[in-house]
Write a protein that holds these residues in place. Structure first.
Motif, mmCIF file in Angstrom:
data_model
loop_
_atom_site.group_PDB
_atom_site.id
_atom_site.type_symbol
_atom_site.label_atom_id
_atom_site.label_comp_id
_atom_site.label_asym_id
_atom_site.label_seq_id
_atom_site.Cartn_x
_atom_site.Cartn_y
_atom_site.Cartn_z
ATOM 1 N N LEU A 270 0.826 -1.204 0.000
ATOM 2 C CA LEU A 270 0.000 0.000 0.000
ATOM 3 C C LEU A 270 0.862 1.257 0.000
ATOM 4 O O LEU A 270 0.581 2.210 -0.717
ATOM 5 N N GLY A 271 1.928 1.249 0.786
ATOM 6 C CA GLY A 271 2.786 2.421 0.878
ATOM 7 C C GLY A 271 3.755 2.559 -0.278
ATOM 8 O O GLY A 271 4.118 3.666 -0.656
ATOM 9 N N GLU A 272 4.178 1.434 -0.856
ATOM 10 C CA GLU A 272 5.223 1.492 -1.872
ATOM 11 C C GLU A 272 4.687 1.491 -3.296
ATOM 12 O O GLU A 272 5.423 1.753 -4.222
ATOM 13 N N GLN A 273 3.390 1.198 -3.466
ATOM 14 C CA GLN A 273 2.831 1.116 -4.813
ATOM 15 C C GLN A 273 3.032 2.431 -5.554
ATOM 16 O O GLN A 273 3.412 2.440 -6.714
ATOM 17 N N MET A 274 2.810 3.536 -4.885
ATOM 18 C CA MET A 274 2.967 4.832 -5.535
ATOM 19 C C MET A 274 4.431 5.114 -5.866
ATOM 20 O O MET A 274 4.726 5.673 -6.896
ATOM 21 N N ALA A 275 5.332 4.706 -4.990
ATOM 22 C CA ALA A 275 6.757 4.941 -5.237
ATOM 23 C C ALA A 275 7.230 4.196 -6.479
ATOM 24 O O ALA A 275 8.090 4.667 -7.205
ATOM 25 N N VAL A 276 6.643 3.019 -6.740
ATOM 26 C CA VAL A 276 7.036 2.243 -7.911
ATOM 27 C C VAL A 276 6.551 2.928 -9.183
ATOM 28 O O VAL A 276 7.150 2.788 -10.236
ATOM 29 N N SER B 139 7.909 -13.931 1.833
ATOM 30 C CA SER B 139 6.990 -12.842 1.522
ATOM 31 C C SER B 139 7.515 -11.469 1.935
ATOM 32 O O SER B 139 6.846 -10.483 1.721
ATOM 33 N N ASP B 140 8.685 -11.398 2.489
ATOM 34 C CA ASP B 140 9.194 -10.114 2.978
ATOM 35 C C ASP B 140 10.289 -9.623 2.043
ATOM 36 O O ASP B 140 11.477 -9.731 2.340
ATOM 37 N N TRP B 141 9.893 -9.088 0.887
ATOM 38 C CA TRP B 141 10.847 -8.676 -0.138
ATOM 39 C C TRP B 141 10.949 -7.167 -0.192
ATOM 40 O O TRP B 141 9.988 -6.455 0.077
ATOM 41 N N PRO B 142 12.106 -6.659 -0.592
ATOM 42 C CA PRO B 142 12.273 -5.201 -0.715
ATOM 43 C C PRO B 142 11.542 -4.666 -1.953
ATOM 44 O O PRO B 142 11.174 -5.427 -2.853
ATOM 45 N N ALA B 143 11.359 -3.345 -1.980
ATOM 46 C CA ALA B 143 10.777 -2.697 -3.154
ATOM 47 C C ALA B 143 11.693 -2.952 -4.348
ATOM 48 O O ALA B 143 12.909 -3.018 -4.179
ATOM 49 N N PRO B 144 11.172 -3.118 -5.523
ATOM 50 C CA PRO B 144 9.771 -2.989 -5.920
ATOM 51 C C PRO B 144 8.961 -4.267 -5.743
ATOM 52 O O PRO B 144 7.760 -4.270 -5.997
ATOM 53 N N PHE B 145 9.571 -5.357 -5.286
ATOM 54 C CA PHE B 145 8.854 -6.622 -5.178
ATOM 55 C C PHE B 145 7.824 -6.613 -4.059
ATOM 56 O O PHE B 145 6.896 -7.397 -4.065
ATOM 57 N N ALA B 146 7.967 -5.728 -3.092
ATOM 58 C CA ALA B 146 6.987 -5.598 -2.019
ATOM 59 C C ALA B 146 5.687 -4.991 -2.528
ATOM 60 O O ALA B 146 4.662 -5.096 -1.875
ATOM 61 N N ALA B 147 5.704 -4.368 -3.704
ATOM 62 C CA ALA B 147 4.530 -3.677 -4.234
ATOM 63 C C ALA B 147 3.697 -4.543 -5.170
ATOM 64 O O ALA B 147 2.762 -4.052 -5.784
ATOM 65 N N ILE B 148 3.999 -5.814 -5.280
ATOM 66 C CA ILE B 148 3.243 -6.692 -6.174
ATOM 67 C C ILE B 148 1.821 -6.826 -5.657
ATOM 68 O O ILE B 148 1.593 -7.137 -4.492
#
Length: 186
Positions: free
Chosen positions: A27-33, A126-135
């Motif tokens: 939710l937080g990183e989707q926009m950053a991607v 399931s604990d991956w860094p961005a951008p994989f956390a935004a899937i």
């Protein structure tokens, strides 16, 4: 309206695919991607396959790497397994690597692999860094070139030729763009 509903569906898929922590982070990183990871440097991360020694993404510089986020309960994920197997074998012969990543527990993955062995490493996590956390949906496939740059991000099952086109572009060091966008698996 529709965008909010789509975001809600993405939250559910993200939680199923990535676990609760992945859902919160996406939710937080989707926009950053910015909707696409293409052109971004792949993050430093270590993956622990069910069988074999840990794989550090940084150690794979100089090779084309394909990361496929999937699940055993996902019909489009299962539909593309044959294509992924063939691409993985060819990629390995060329010195590259395909890695399957699922948020499912290791026991579930091992049971699946007993019935349907795959010729590439499978990772549970399931604990991956961005951008994989935004899937927000799976399957999601990322193709990383030899310099460590993500050159293609494909969401949804893909036909073999689309996967191969993305790998060819990664070898050439150019974004795969529209070539890999064709060939969706329904």
């Amino acid at each position: 309206g529709a965008r909010v509903a789509a975001a809600g569906a993405g939250d559910v898929l993200a939680e199923r695919a990535l676990g609760p922590a992945g859902r919160r982070r996406h939710l937080g990183e989707q926009m950053a991607v910015g909707g696409s990871a293409v052109g971004r440097r792949a993050p430093e991360m270590t993956m622990a396959p069910l069988d074999g020694k840990p794989i550090r993404l940084a150690d794979l510089r100089g090779k084309v790497v394909v990361l496929n986020f999937w699940a055993t309960w996902c019909p489009p994920c299962l539909a593309e397994l044959g294509a992924l197997e063939r691409v993985a074998r060819d990629l390995e012969r060329e010195g590259g690597l395909l890695v399957g990543i699922s948020a499912e527990d290791p026991a579930t993955l091992r049971r699946f692999l007993e019935a349907r062995p795959l010729p590439y490493p499978i990772v549970s996590g399931s604990d991956w860094p961005a951008p994989f956390a935004a899937i927000t949906a799976i399957p999601a496939t990322f193709v990383i070139d030899a310099e460590g740059t993500i050159v293609e991000e494909m969401v949804g099952g893909r036909a073999e030729e689309a996967l191969r086109a993305a790998v060819r572009k990664a070898r050439a060091g150019a974004p795969a763009g529209a070539d890999a966008a064709a060939g969706m698996v329904e």
